[in-house]
Write an enzyme that holds these catalytic residues in place. Structure first.
Site, short mmCIF file in Angstrom:
data_model
loop_
_atom_site.label_atom_id
_atom_site.label_comp_id
_atom_site.label_asym_id
_atom_site.label_seq_id
_atom_site.Cartn_x
_atom_site.Cartn_y
_atom_site.Cartn_z
N ASP A 1 -0.30 5.17 0.92
CA ASP A 1 -0.62 6.19 1.92
C ASP A 1 -0.78 5.58 3.30
O ASP A 1 -1.56 4.66 3.50
CB ASP A 1 -1.90 6.93 1.52
CG ASP A 1 -1.69 7.77 0.27
OD1 ASP A 1 -0.79 8.61 0.27
OD2 ASP A 1 -2.42 7.56 -0.72
N ASP B 1 0.87 -1.17 0.00
CA ASP B 1 0.00 0.00 0.00
C ASP B 1 0.91 1.23 0.00
O ASP B 1 2.13 1.11 0.22
CB ASP B 1 -0.90 -0.04 1.24
CG ASP B 1 -1.77 1.19 1.36
OD1 ASP B 1 -2.42 1.55 0.37
OD2 ASP B 1 -1.79 1.80 2.44
#
Length: 216
Positions: free
Chosen positions: A11, A9
């Site tokens: 953020d 991922d």
């Protein structure tokens, strides 16, 4: 622990963006004179733009469009022009994967254009062989589609991938794709339902790297 690829991922996991994003959203709420619903906001973390819009339209109704425009304008003014701080342990883990000749890719709910700019400004782009984004899937996290797409682009079976996430929505997505999953919590702590899925919950990516080097 044997795996052929690592999927990250972005953020809240690679980049310390979630606090900035929430702060800007609060400012946008003030600018358009609507309340800030913290619980609602936290529920959107990890989702793509379509999922975020669905939740916020329910919460803000007719005010959503002007709120979203103000939020987007303020947020882009920051993240498209300055580097977001990199989270602890990111570079060390990516360097280790590189030394092991294990490909690393990003699977982020963020739109591709913005995601690429963030990674470029943070000087992380060169670590990743591919970028799969929320705008490229029909079903965002917690659906597994984005992780399955990322694995297919690598030509690697999803079960042979390891995933790194911060949010509960992201963990649900990666585990539903049958990936061994590390959770490094950021703004939101793992909920009981996610804990029951048995992700490897670690305080930082430093800890995840230590585990990979010396599995229990």
């Amino acid at each position: 622990m044997k795996f052929q690829a690592a999927i990250f991922d972005m953020d809240g996991l690679l980049l310390d963006t979630e606090r900035l994003c929430m702060h800007v959203f609060k400012q946008a709420c003030q600018s358009v004179n609507v309340p800030f619903y913290q619980e609602t906001y936290l529920s959107i973390i990890g989702r793509n733009s379509a999922g975020i819009e669905t939740i916020f339209r329910q919460a803000y109704g007719d005010n959503y469009d002007k709120l979203h425009q103000e939020w987007r304008t303020q947020y882009d003014a920051v993240v498209k022009h300055q580097a977001i701080p990199v989270k602890a342990g990111v570079v060390e883990l990516l360097e280790w994967l590189k030394a092991q000749h294990i490909p690393a890719v990003v699977a982020t709910s963020t739109h591709r254009e913005v995601a690429q700019v963030k990674l470029d400004l943070a000087e992380l782009s060169h670590y990743f062989s591919d970028l799969t984004c929320g705008c490229e899937v029909s079903n965002g996290k917690p659906d597994p589609e984005i992780y399955l797409l990322a694995a297919s682009r690598l030509g690697v079976d999803a079960k042979q991938c390891i995933a790194f996430e911060d949010s509960n929505n992201g963990v649900r997505s990666a585990i539903a794709a049958n990936m061994a999953t590390f959770q490094i919590p950021d703004l939101v702590e793992p909920c009981e339902q996610v804990k029951a899925l048995n992700p490897m919950i670690m305080p930082s990516l430093h800890d995840a790297l230590s585990y990979l080097k010396h599995p229990a």
